[in-house]
Design a protein around this motif. Structure first.
Motif, PDB file in Angstrom:
ATOM      1  N   UNK A 126       0.833  -1.205   0.000  1.00 34.94           N
ATOM      2  CA  UNK A 126       0.000   0.000   0.000  1.00 34.94           C
ATOM      3  C   UNK A 126       0.869   1.257   0.000  1.00 34.94           C
ATOM      4  N   UNK A 127       1.920   1.251   0.803  1.00 31.16           N
ATOM      5  CA  UNK A 127       2.801   2.420   0.841  1.00 31.16           C
ATOM      6  C   UNK A 127       3.549   2.580  -0.482  1.00 31.16           C
ATOM      7  N   UNK A 128       3.973   1.474  -1.076  1.00 28.45           N
ATOM      8  CA  UNK A 128       4.676   1.545  -2.363  1.00 28.45           C
ATOM      9  C   UNK A 128       3.790   2.180  -3.428  1.00 28.45           C
ATOM     10  N   UNK A 129       2.516   1.789  -3.462  1.00 25.79           N
ATOM     11  CA  UNK A 129       1.594   2.374  -4.438  1.00 25.79           C
ATOM     12  C   UNK A 129       1.350   3.858  -4.140  1.00 25.79           C
ATOM     13  N   UNK A 130       1.288   4.178  -2.865  1.00 30.92           N
ATOM     14  CA  UNK A 130       1.149   5.579  -2.448  1.00 30.92           C
ATOM     15  C   UNK A 130       2.349   6.391  -2.937  1.00 30.92           C
ATOM     16  N   UNK A 131       3.537   5.828  -2.763  1.00 29.62           N
ATOM     17  CA  UNK A 131       4.764   6.505  -3.223  1.00 29.62           C
ATOM     18  C   UNK A 131       4.766   6.662  -4.738  1.00 29.62           C
ATOM     19  N   UNK A 132       4.410   5.616  -5.468  1.00 29.94           N
ATOM     20  CA  UNK A 132       4.388   5.679  -6.928  1.00 29.94           C
ATOM     21  C   UNK A 132       3.423   6.751  -7.421  1.00 29.94           C
TER      22      UNK A 132
END
Length: 324
Positions: free
Chosen positions: A67-73
């Motif tokens: 979830x955080x990775x997608x938020x960062x992307x």
């Protein structure tokens, strides 16, 4: 003496009269005025400027790794890189990183797990991919630190030796002729001639246009492209390219199709080698460095880009040197 209490002009009450005096004293009570609030700097209220970063992070930032990775992307990386780079990074993430970590709490990701992933990719002889995965993980964890989700970056102790990049090799004159002769009478010949004599990158093929005596192409490497700003590079038609134009419409197939045809003729080369060939020929033909930077889409540092505007006449004159 009689004492009266007044608020403004209105009497609000009287105290008992005081004898032996003709004097009347009046006490005036002024209305209460609330203290005026001081204007805050930058027009922000004190409350707005004093938001608790811990509260904000907990309420808006996901803590699961995926979830955080997608938020960062979506929130940050998309603004930083061009679309092609973004799509490639996202594809690598989905193929290699997500299967390894899933959506476990990001603070539970251990350096050993990161080391194992980088080692696995390296052992598959995918050196460039290992570099990209190492960099992507490093940036993701740095962003997590900035958001207060973790204190330390697991990648700080991951061991990785960057692979040695193999640069392209220029085609020989014989290989150049072989490529053009093998595609004579087909649309591929014009595609290869433009690639050989302008140095455009494979993913710039689709933007190539002929405007007057100039080949123009969108410079996809410039950072402004990530902000939606299009920057065009100009390459004048050289004596080597002119015979292949003949008023023909410029239309490129997708890079994958062009690559397959190219490899069927020159299996030991890649499409990027045609860009290396163009650069090499310009150097050997004595093209001025300033013009060569313009042709290649490498326009120098910020100061140089801001104050350099080469005239078409200069670029055309330099392109006339490309003859061999």
């Amino acid at each position: 003496m009689a004492i009266g209490l007044r608020s403004g002009n209105a009497s609000v009450g009287k105290l008992p009269a005081i004898t032996n005096s003709d004097t009347v004293a009046t006490v005036t009570i002024f209305p209460f005025l609330p203290k005026r609030k001081k204007k805050q700097k930058n027009g922000l209220s004190k409350k707005t400027r004093a938001l608790d970063p811990d509260t904000c992070a907990k309420s808006t930032v996901p803590i699961g790794f995926h979830d955080f990775s997608m938020y960062y992307f979506e929130k940050f990386r998309k603004r930083k890189v061009v679309k092609k780079t973004y799509d490639s990074d996202l594809a690598r993430y989905k193929r290699y990183i997500r299967p390894k970590f899933g959506n476990i709490p990001i603070q539970t990701v251990l350096p050993l797990a990161c080391q194992e992933l980088v080692d696995e990719i390296t052992e598959m002889k995918l050196g460039k991919t290992a570099d990209e995965i190492f960099s992507l993980l490093n940036q993701t964890f740095k962003m997590a630190i900035k958001h207060g989700l973790i204190k330390n970056n697991p990648m700080d102790i991951v061991f990785h030796v960057q692979h040695e990049r193999v640069h392209g090799a220029a085609l020989t004159i014989e290989e150049e002729r072989k490529l053009l002769q093998a595609t004579a009478g087909t649309p591929y010949q014009l595609m290869f001639a433009i690639a050989l004599y302008t140095g455009v990158r494979p993913y710039e093929y689709k933007s190539v246009k002929l405007v007057g005596n100039m080949i123009i192409a969108q410079n996809c490497k410039r950072k402004n492209a990530a902000l939606g700003k299009i920057e065009w590079k100009r390459i004048p038609v050289s004596p080597m390219l002119a015979p292949y134009l003949n008023g023909s419409e410029i239309r490129f197939y997708i890079p994958e199709v062009v690559r397959d045809k190219f490899k069927s003729i020159l299996p030991n080369h890649t499409l990027k080698d045609m860009r290396t060939t163009f650069y090499t020929r310009c150097k050997t033909c004595g093209v001025a460095p300033e013009a060569l930077k313009e042709f290649m889409g490498h326009t120098g540092n910020g100061l140089e880009r801001a104050y350099t505007d080469l005239p078409d006449e200069f670029l055309i004159a330099e392109a006339q040197k490309i003859k061999y």
